[in-house]
Design an enzyme around this catalytic site. Structure first.
Site, mmCIF file in Angstrom:
data_model
loop_
_atom_site.group_PDB
_atom_site.id
_atom_site.type_symbol
_atom_site.label_atom_id
_atom_site.label_comp_id
_atom_site.label_asym_id
_atom_site.label_seq_id
_atom_site.Cartn_x
_atom_site.Cartn_y
_atom_site.Cartn_z
ATOM 1 N N VAL A 501 0.823 -1.216 0.000
ATOM 2 C CA VAL A 501 0.000 0.000 0.000
ATOM 3 C C VAL A 501 0.859 1.268 0.000
ATOM 4 C CG1 VAL A 501 -1.874 -1.194 1.172
ATOM 5 C CG2 VAL A 501 -0.193 0.060 2.520
ATOM 6 N N GLU A 502 0.193 2.400 -0.288
ATOM 7 C CA GLU A 502 0.832 3.721 -0.357
ATOM 8 C C GLU A 502 2.029 3.730 -1.299
ATOM 9 O OE1 GLU A 502 1.588 5.826 3.227
ATOM 10 O OE2 GLU A 502 -0.433 5.583 3.987
ATOM 11 N N GLY A 503 1.907 3.074 -2.426
ATOM 12 C CA GLY A 503 2.985 2.998 -3.408
ATOM 13 C C GLY A 503 3.704 1.676 -3.273
#
Length: 821
Positions: A501-503
């Site tokens: 997640v988040e990149g």
């Protein structure tokens, strides 16, 4: 022959000195003129040759000092070629480049970092109010949480949800003027870290509303009406927010999201207004199943030109109440090993008014920039804090377990095979916390360091993965049997979530860290690109020749610092760290040279050479994390007991930098240039090694020994002083085992002397008590230690059907055989 060689050596030495010190055009002109004068007066060079030399000096002087002539003759043709070969940058890439800010990462690109500036950066500290909140509500919440029960119920309890909302946990970042806590980035990180050491599900519940989401977007971009309406409600927990970006067809490539909105007229609250008819399909949205307010990212189009501009307006952000007609929400995903709320949301032809756009109509089409800027801050806090918790809990629990658990009459923590993973756990945790602290200082200074946030997200979650793998190896069977006594299993299962997640980490490493950093942080590249886009020859000329001098200087510096090992370089700091700063100066120069050459030779293809880009990103990352580690050592008062942690972690980073640089050179497409670079960067070969075993042993000793160094390393973790708590029990057991060591030593010594011939441990202990070899208090302490040790190493077992049915239904029956049928 000798005079010729001496002359040549002198010329090279002078040129090297000028390059090393980044001399300007006048200095170079004087140097060339001095060389020409030497040839004229002290050699027998033919007059024709002298004429050519003096003419070359005059031309160089003219071009280097008379800039209008240089621009016309030299720069203009280069400018034309540059504009043609400059790779196309998409709108989303451009917005990402423009978003956020640069900070210490820019210094690392210079080849000459200002170490005094680094050490002078403020130390992040908690205010009295922030400390009281951590000592009060945070501590109380951790005491309420039972991660095993959370997973059994697949949700926090109603009491825990109420406590989180009532105590302001959802409004950590919201200013006090809107009813929030208004805490610093450092306090935000400390809160998330501490909760994470107790419950990942609870940490995510607190983390997400305070990271990339409606609150942060409203604070920075919302209209006054939006702020006044939503922020107080978010701060009090009356609204639960979520933010929806990811579409099944567009994850990392957010610019390709198919979710769209069409500007049109429609009815809202009984009136016809200009608004947006939206259709979306989102997944992986944390808190979506329970959210009351939904943040949405979508592409906005205006085919009827109702807003008077372009037809395609770009990515836009809106806030939509989940109770609004057409919003589909409530179903759940089941993330690996975690019980936090996460699910999809859908909507088809949902009409919303224009004033639901975050920031109102002026922010139409600016959504991607808004997201990237907010992510630059949020990504520095959320997952790094979660990773930090794994490091602190992994260090504390693994050290205690390795001291309590014995094999072959020896604590396993004293085996070299166990010391190795313990050293990684401790060394990584020390460096991660230094990185977290320094990054929080940047955020609290008002920075939005987009490159640094990518470094933190990638490297801290990857180190979390290593730490938990090592912790599981040390715990063995204790770690793989789920139940109330397992404090590692769920964290281990959730590793892929943090990685993804988040990149996603693969993308972050291969494209973002260096790809964005090379342009944002380089002293000249972004200036050249902007000059080309603005067709500004004057600015391009200044950047181009500054770039030439910069590259030449780093080539000269890399060679010299490689030969000398950077010894003699003037750096600030303490005796414990000066040598490290010297070596990092060398690495910074070498990195700047490799980065420049890679961009020049590969050009736009560098974006597709993801392995080389990834390795260059690794070098930049290790430079940043090692810088932060050295700063941490200074900030904490240069504690002598922490030298082993400092030494192991910094030398590990140095070795990784060397490996990454070697990887760049070994795979560089142009082999001739690769050979030249290798000579400049590694004139004496690959001389660095991984951290020596003796330092690893000392780090391991810190983890298995109660003391100030262990407490500093794990400060901020929730460690209850409670024998009935699965983590707290570890501490009591380790202390008891250490206290029991001299008592057991007395009994073993007596046994060797023939005083205790009894066969079993229990019989020998009782005999020792009866003979007065140990006191009654010592004997009882041994029994107490046995009980604690047994409780620590035991694992859970469950009913046959894992308690899915009533006890009467779970009685196991042997399978029927043919004879019994």
């Amino acid at each position: 022959m000798i005079p010729i060689l001496a002359t040549l050596a002198g010329v090279i030495a002078v040129a090297w000195i000028l390059a090393y010190h980044r001399a300007n055009g006048i200095a170079w002109t004087l140097g060339l003129a001095a060389f020409a004068a030497y040839l004229t007066w002290f050699t027998s060079v033919p007059l024709g040759t002298l004429g050519i030399v003096w003419a070359a000096v005059a031309i160089f002087a003219l071009l280097s000092t008379v800039k209008p002539i240089r621009r016309a003759i030299v720069t203009r043709p280069i400018f034309g070629i540059y504009k043609k070969v400059l790779p196309q940058i998409s709108q989303t890439e451009q917005e990402a480049l423009d978003a956020g800010s640069i900070w210490w990462d820019a210094d690392l690109f210079t080849g000459k970092p200002d170490w005094a500036k680094l050490l002078a950066y403020p130390v992040p500290r908690l205010s009295a109010e922030e400390q009281a909140f951590i000592d009060g509500p945070v501590e109380e919440l951790c005491g309420m949480l039972d991660e095993y029960r959370v997973h059994e119920n697949m949700d926090l309890s109603p009491e825990e949800w109420k406590f989180i909302r009532d105590k302001g946990f959802l409004g950590i970042i919201i200013p006090k003027s809107y009813g929030g806590l208004g805490f610093s980035a450092f306090a935000h990180s400390e809160i998330v870290t501490k909760i994470s050491t107790r419950s990942g599900a609870a940490a995510v519940t607190v983390m997400v509303p305070n990271s990339l989401g409606p609150a942060e977007l409203l604070i920075h971009y919302g209209t006054e009406a939006q702020k006044n309406h939503y922020l107080p409600r978010l701060a009090k927990g009356q609204e639960i927010p979520c933010f929806a970006l990811t579409n099944p067809e567009a994850g990392s490539d957010a610019g390709a999201i198919p979710d769209k909105g069409i500007v049109c007229k429609g009815m809202h609250e009984g009136k016809e207004v200009i608004g947006i008819r939206m259709t979306w399909d989102k997944r992986y949205i944390t808190l979506a199943p329970v959210a009351t307010i939904l943040g949405l990212a979508f592409k906005l189009f205006d085919p009827e030109k109702l807003l008077g501009g372009e037809e395609e307006l770009g990515i836009t952000l809106a806030l939509v109440p989940t109770s609004h007609k057409g919003v589909e929400i409530g179903r759940r995903h089941l993330p690996l090993g975690s019980a936090f709320m996460n699910g999809p949301t859908h909507g088809k032809d949902v009409f919303i008014p224009m004033d639901w756009i975050i920031g109102g109509q002026p922010m139409v089409g600016k959504g991607w920039r808004m997201l990237v800027e907010c992510l630059a801050a949020g990504r520095s806090i959320s997952l790094p804090s979660l990773s930090m918790a794994a490091g602190k809990l992994g260090s504390r629990a693994s050290g205690a377990y390795a001291r309590v658990r014995s094999q072959f009459k020896t604590p396993i923590g004293k085996f070299e095979g166990i010391e190795e993973p313990l050293a990684r756990i401790g060394g990584y945790t020390y460096m991660m916390d230094g990185t977290r602290r320094m990054t929080m200082a940047a955020l609290d200074l008002g920075e939005k360091p987009s490159v640094i946030s990518a470094i933190c997200k990638y490297h801290m979650t990857e180190r979390m993965r290593t730490i938990l793998n090592d912790a599981m190896d040390i715990h063995g069977g204790k770690g793989i049997m789920l139940g109330k006594n397992n404090y590692l299993g769920r964290a281990y299962q959730t590793i892929p979530i943090a990685i993804t997640v988040e990149g996603a980490n693969i993308l972050t490493r291969s494209l973002i860290i260096f790809g964005q950093g090379a342009i944002r942080c380089h002293p000249f590249v972004l200036k050249e690109i902007r000059a080309a886009s603005e067709n500004n020859l004057v600015t391009f000329d200044a950047a181009l020749f500054g770039h030439f001098s910069f590259t030449l200087s780093n080539a000269a510096r890399s060679l010299w610092l490689g030969i000398t090992g950077a010894k003699g370089v003037s750096v600030p700091g303490s005796p414990e760290t000066k040598r490290y700063l010297q070596m990092m100066t060398r690495f910074s120069s070498a990195f700047a040279l490799l980065a420049d050459t890679s961009m020049f030779v590969l050009g736009g293809n560098l974006k597709r050479k993801e392995k080389i880009s990834g390795r260059l990103g690794d070098i930049l990352s290790m430079l940043y994390m090692a810088s932060a580690t050295i700063k941490r050592f200074h900030d904490e008062g240069r504690q002598k007991d922490d030298i082993a942690l400092l030494t192991w972690s910094v030398n590990d980073a140095f070795f990784k930098m060397q490996v990454a640089m070697d990887g760049v050179l070994a795979n560089f497409p142009n082999r001739f240039i690769a050979g030249v670079l290798r000579f400049l960067v590694f004139p004496k070969g690959l001389t660095l090694t991984a951290p020596y075993d003796k330092w690893g042993s000392r780090v391991a000793q810190i983890l298995i020994t109660p003391g100030a160094a262990r407490d500093r390393l794990t400060a901020g973790a929730y460690i209850p002083r409670d024998e009935n708590d699965v983590v707290g029990r570890l501490e009591f057991a380790m202390e008891a085992v250490i206290k029991a060591d001299p008592i057991e030593h007395k009994i073993r010594a007596a046994q060797k002397e023939g005083k205790l011939p009894q066969r079993s441990v229990a019989e020998r202990r009782l005999a020792a008590l009866n003979q007065g070899l140990v006191t009654k208090e010592e004997y009882e302490h041994l029994l107490y230690t046995d009980r604690l040790r047994h409780d620590v190493v035991k694992v859970d077992d469950h009913p046959f059907d894992l308690a899915r049915h009533s006890p009467e239904e779970t009685q196991w029956q042997p399978p029927k055989t043919a004879a019994s049928m």
